[in-house]
Design an enzyme around this catalytic site. Structure first.
Site, PDB file in Angstrom:
ATOM      1  N   ARG A  71       0.829  -1.175   0.031  1.00 42.88           N
ATOM      2  CA  ARG A  71       0.142  -0.097   0.128  1.00 42.88           C
ATOM      3  C   ARG A  71       0.875   1.312  -0.046  1.00 42.88           C
ATOM      4  O   ARG A  71       0.993   1.967   1.107  1.00 42.88           O
ATOM      5  CB  ARG A  71      -1.015   0.008   1.296  1.00 42.88           C
ATOM      6  CG  ARG A  71      -1.994  -0.967   0.798  1.00 42.88           C
ATOM      7  CD  ARG A  71      -2.972  -1.128   1.957  1.00 42.88           C
ATOM      8  NE  ARG A  71      -4.271  -1.812   1.426  1.00 42.88           N
ATOM      9  CZ  ARG A  71      -5.278  -1.866   2.040  1.00 42.88           C
ATOM     10  NH1 ARG A  71      -5.212  -1.835   3.142  1.00 42.88           N
ATOM     11  NH2 ARG A  71      -6.413  -1.950   1.379  1.00 42.88           N
ATOM     12  N   GLN A  89      -1.383   2.821  -5.738  1.00 50.03           N
ATOM     13  CA  GLN A  89      -2.769   2.987  -5.153  1.00 50.03           C
ATOM     14  C   GLN A  89      -3.809   2.758  -6.398  1.00 50.03           C
ATOM     15  O   GLN A  89      -4.764   2.029  -6.076  1.00 50.03           O
ATOM     16  CB  GLN A  89      -3.006   4.447  -4.708  1.00 50.03           C
ATOM     17  CG  GLN A  89      -2.802   4.629  -3.278  1.00 50.03           C
ATOM     18  CD  GLN A  89      -2.928   6.094  -2.978  1.00 50.03           C
ATOM     19  OE1 GLN A  89      -2.841   6.899  -3.758  1.00 50.03           O
ATOM     20  NE2 GLN A  89      -2.769   6.511  -1.680  1.00 50.03           N
ATOM     21  N   ASP A 131      -4.760  -1.164  -6.201  1.00 53.70           N
ATOM     22  CA  ASP A 131      -4.881  -1.813  -4.942  1.00 53.70           C
ATOM     23  C   ASP A 131      -6.270  -2.165  -4.887  1.00 53.70           C
ATOM     24  O   ASP A 131      -7.361  -1.585  -4.899  1.00 53.70           O
ATOM     25  CB  ASP A 131      -4.983  -0.718  -3.979  1.00 53.70           C
ATOM     26  CG  ASP A 131      -5.171  -1.224  -2.539  1.00 53.70           C
ATOM     27  OD1 ASP A 131      -5.613  -2.264  -2.416  1.00 53.70           O
ATOM     28  OD2 ASP A 131      -5.100  -0.212  -1.590  1.00 53.70           O
ATOM     29  N   SER A 134      -8.395  -2.416  -1.606  1.00 52.65           N
ATOM     30  CA  SER A 134      -9.358  -1.366  -1.231  1.00 52.65           C
ATOM     31  C   SER A 134     -10.588  -0.843  -2.096  1.00 52.65           C
ATOM     32  O   SER A 134     -11.238  -0.496  -1.891  1.00 52.65           O
ATOM     33  CB  SER A 134      -8.220   0.130  -1.517  1.00 52.65           C
ATOM     34  OG  SER A 134      -7.264  -0.161  -0.482  1.00 52.65           O
ATOM     35  N   TYR A 162      -1.260  -0.939   9.017  1.00 51.34           N
ATOM     36  CA  TYR A 162      -2.502  -1.932   9.404  1.00 51.34           C
ATOM     37  C   TYR A 162      -2.434  -1.761  11.233  1.00 51.34           C
ATOM     38  O   TYR A 162      -1.629  -1.482  11.708  1.00 51.34           O
ATOM     39  CB  TYR A 162      -2.155  -3.146   8.982  1.00 51.34           C
ATOM     40  CG  TYR A 162      -2.522  -3.244   7.462  1.00 51.34           C
ATOM     41  CD1 TYR A 162      -3.854  -3.461   6.846  1.00 51.34           C
ATOM     42  CD2 TYR A 162      -1.280  -3.507   6.555  1.00 51.34           C
ATOM     43  CE1 TYR A 162      -4.081  -3.861   5.723  1.00 51.34           C
ATOM     44  CE2 TYR A 162      -1.566  -3.901   5.442  1.00 51.34           C
ATOM     45  CZ  TYR A 162      -2.897  -3.710   4.960  1.00 51.34           C
ATOM     46  OH  TYR A 162      -3.320  -4.232   3.505  1.00 51.34           O
TER      47      TYR A 162
HETATM   48  P1  NAD Z   1      -8.503  -3.760   7.588  1.00 55.70           P
HETATM   49  O1  NAD Z   1      -9.395  -4.273   6.789  1.00 55.70           O
HETATM   50  O2  NAD Z   1      -7.138  -4.570   7.704  1.00 55.70           O
HETATM   51  O3  NAD Z   1      -9.060  -3.256   9.059  1.00 55.70           O
HETATM   52  C1  NAD Z   1     -10.211  -2.544   9.050  1.00 55.70           C
HETATM   53  C2  NAD Z   1     -10.004  -1.630  10.247  1.00 55.70           C
HETATM   54  O4  NAD Z   1     -10.105  -2.329  11.292  1.00 55.70           O
HETATM   55  C3  NAD Z   1      -8.640  -0.846  10.316  1.00 55.70           C
HETATM   56  O5  NAD Z   1      -8.739   0.450  10.261  1.00 55.70           O
HETATM   57  C4  NAD Z   1      -8.151  -1.455  11.515  1.00 55.70           C
HETATM   58  O6  NAD Z   1      -7.324  -0.431  12.415  1.00 55.70           O
HETATM   59  C5  NAD Z   1      -9.219  -1.742  12.472  1.00 55.70           C
HETATM   60  N1  NAD Z   1      -9.352  -2.486  13.599  1.00 55.70           N
HETATM   61  C6  NAD Z   1      -8.463  -3.616  13.895  1.00 55.70           C
HETATM   62  N2  NAD Z   1      -8.550  -4.045  14.798  1.00 55.70           N
HETATM   63  C7  NAD Z   1      -9.547  -3.375  15.802  1.00 55.70           C
HETATM   64  C8  NAD Z   1     -10.159  -3.432  16.894  1.00 55.70           C
HETATM   65  N3  NAD Z   1      -9.456  -4.270  18.017  1.00 55.70           N
HETATM   66  N4  NAD Z   1     -10.869  -2.534  17.184  1.00 55.70           N
HETATM   67  C9  NAD Z   1     -11.358  -1.538  16.354  1.00 55.70           C
HETATM   68  N5  NAD Z   1     -10.951  -1.378  15.208  1.00 55.70           N
HETATM   69  C10 NAD Z   1      -9.888  -2.542  14.833  1.00 55.70           C
HETATM   70  O7  NAD Z   1      -8.030  -2.439   7.021  1.00 55.70           O
HETATM   71  P2  NAD Z   1      -7.883  -1.598   5.625  1.00 55.70           P
HETATM   72  O8  NAD Z   1      -9.270  -0.975   5.321  1.00 55.70           O
HETATM   73  O9  NAD Z   1      -7.556  -2.612   4.409  1.00 55.70           O
HETATM   74  O10 NAD Z   1      -6.944  -0.303   5.920  1.00 55.70           O
HETATM   75  C11 NAD Z   1      -5.736  -0.462   6.500  1.00 55.70           C
HETATM   76  C12 NAD Z   1      -4.912   0.919   6.465  1.00 55.70           C
HETATM   77  O11 NAD Z   1      -4.339   1.149   5.241  1.00 55.70           O
HETATM   78  C13 NAD Z   1      -5.734   2.107   6.538  1.00 55.70           C
HETATM   79  O12 NAD Z   1      -4.855   3.109   7.278  1.00 55.70           O
HETATM   80  C14 NAD Z   1      -5.783   2.543   5.193  1.00 55.70           C
HETATM   81  O13 NAD Z   1      -6.244   3.848   5.272  1.00 55.70           O
HETATM   82  C15 NAD Z   1      -4.455   2.469   4.689  1.00 55.70           C
HETATM   83  N6  NAD Z   1      -4.625   2.092   3.396  1.00 55.70           N
HETATM   84  C16 NAD Z   1      -3.423   2.864   2.700  1.00 55.70           C
HETATM   85  C17 NAD Z   1      -3.430   2.691   1.094  1.00 55.70           C
HETATM   86  C18 NAD Z   1      -2.455   3.392   0.572  1.00 55.70           C
HETATM   87  O14 NAD Z   1      -1.702   4.356   1.021  1.00 55.70           O
HETATM   88  N7  NAD Z   1      -2.072   3.075  -0.788  1.00 55.70           N
HETATM   89  C19 NAD Z   1      -4.553   2.003   0.460  1.00 55.70           C
HETATM   90  C20 NAD Z   1      -5.237   1.366   1.279  1.00 55.70           C
HETATM   91  C21 NAD Z   1      -5.446   1.445   2.502  1.00 55.70           C
END
Ligand code: NAD
Length: 392
Positions: A128, A133, A136, A139, A235
């Site tokens: 990521r 992006q 991805d 996402s 993450y």
């Molecule tokens: P994910 O599907 O792995 O998890 C979903 C959410 O659950 C996360 O925000 C995580 O912090 C939360 N979570 C985990 N345990 C928890 C708990 N016990 N209580 C409450 N919440 C909890 O996450 P995702 O949607 O795949 O995204 C992960 C991160 O990656 C985010 O910061 C997202 O913005 C980032 N991201 C970055 C890029 C990029 O820069 N290219 C692209 C996509 C996502």
């Protein structure tokens, strides 16, 4: 080089890996595109639309595999745990697969693909980073799931979402709580807000607060130490049982005051954290709805059953999986843009150039010419070790 697109074979899957609009860019990069007849129909893309953009239509899956140097799929063997195995005899040495492979949850399926001499890229392992992006797919699909989860909740809830001022009096808006403010969670907040609900969200990662607020949501702060909650990739880190117990205690009141809970909390490579117990559900108002988007990873709610609607304590707990397939036109369009961008990044002079110096290539390549090559797979648990829980 020939790019092949078979029809998705997972039962009920309506997406297609490549949409007609992506074909011109591949032709320009000196590729040919072969599509199985009917591959896009369930997503709203006709054979004529593929032919018009320059694809060759072939009648069978076997013909796609036999012609293709690169096979593009949404759910490959591994991610497709029902019919994916039937593709193994169709694969051949030197062929390349690109798609969801669930490599960490079922590392032996990657071995089976490697044993056919094929190479495979798992799109769920896409690093990521800013450069990738537009590749991805995780996402993109999470965006679709977050959106659809809210629509399902709005449909099932015996209340309006928006505030209404009518001759019959004022209607108060629904209260939607999102647990886990990652990609799916943020899209759920945006969608709930568009429907007029009062939306709030909670996440262990403090960075989420600003993102939630920028979408018009309220961030729920709990008096819990979350300093180390985020890893270097952004993450969530796994939390221990003491933390999760305290978290559930603190969430009980917030959940009881919500009409809808959309839970999306997951931790890479682990079972989803348990955030909602049966007792917590019992405190919700009758008619409330929980959409557990973590169902496939074991669920955030104790009562969730995969792909079912459980009704307990007069609350509906929805454990549907593969929601992205229920918005197949746009889910396919987004996925197609992701894999096309990825594929184009791998091409040099019309040929595949697997450069392991490249972070994106190295991060996604799980099998190469007969060998399993990804370092994460050495640490992966064998399938079945986590019961019915699926871990991408
Ligand atoms: P994910 O599907 O792995 O998890 C979903 C959410 O659950 C996360 O925000 C995580 O912090 C939360 N979570 C985990 N345990 C928890 C708990 N016990 N209580 C409450 N919440 C909890 O996450 P995702 O949607 O795949 O995204 C992960 C991160 O990656 C985010 O910061 C997202 O913005 C980032 N991201 C970055 C890029 C990029 O820069 N290219 C692209 C996509 C996502």
């Amino acid at each position: 080089m020939i790019i092949g697109v078979p029809k998705e074979s997972f039962p009920g899957e309506r997406r297609v890996a490549l949409v007609p609009a992506s074909i011109p860019a591949l032709l320009k990069a000196k590729c040919e595109v072969v599509v199985e007849a009917g591959a896009g129909l369930d997503a709203g893309y006709t054979d004529a639309a593929y032919a018009e953009k320059g694809a060759k239509l072939v009648p069978t899956r076997a013909e796609v595999f036999s012609a293709a140097d690169v096979v593009l799929q949404v759910l490959c063997h591994g991610a497709n745990d029902r019919t994916g195995r039937e593709d193994l005899p169709l694969m051949r040495p030197g062929q390349v697969l690109i798609g969801f492979l669930r490599p960490l949850g079922s590392p032996q399926t990657v071995q089976e693909i490697a044993a056919r001499g094929a190479s495979a890229f798992a799109v769920e392992l896409m690093p990521r980073i800013t450069r990738s992006q537009n590749m991805d797919a995780l996402s993109a699909m999470a965006t679709v799931c977050g959106y659809k989860a809210v629509l399902i909740a709005a449909d099932m809830l015996p209340r309006f979402f928006p505030m209404l001022t009518t001759a019959a009096g004022t209607i108060t808006p629904a209260r939607v709580l999102v647990l886990g403010g990652g990609v799916a969670g943020l899209q759920a907040i945006a969608t709930a807000r568009r429907l007029g609900a009062v939306a709030s969200a909670y996440d262990v990662r403090p960075a989420v607060k600003e993102q939630v607020q920028s979408l018009g949501g309220r961030f729920v702060e709990l008096p819990l130490e979350t300093g180390q909650s985020e890893d270097a990739r952004g993450y969530a880190r796994p939390q221990d049982e003491t933390f999760l117990l305290r978290q559930r205690e603190l969430l009980t009141r917030v959940i009881a005051e919500s009409d809808v809970v959309i839970s999306t909390a997951t931790v890479p490579g682990k079972r989803a954290p348990l955030l909602i117990t049966s007792d917590m559900v019992a405190r919700m108002a009758p008619g409330s709805v929980i959409i557990d988007l973590a169902a496939e990873r074991g669920g955030n709610c104790e009562l969730t059953r995969l792909n079912e609607v459980v009704r307990e304590h007069r609350v509906a707990i929805v454990g549907y999986f593969n929601l992205a397939s229920t918005v197949p036109y746009h889910a396919s369009q987004m996925y197609s843009r992701n894999v096309t961008a990825f594929l184009l990044s791998l091409l040099k002079d019309g040929k595949l150039n697997i450069d392991l110096e490249d972070e994106v290539t190295r991060g996604t390549l799980v099998a190469r010419d007969g060998n399993v090559v990804h370092p994460l797979l050495a640490q992966a648990q064998p399938a079945g070790a986590a019961g019915a829980v699926k871990i991408p």
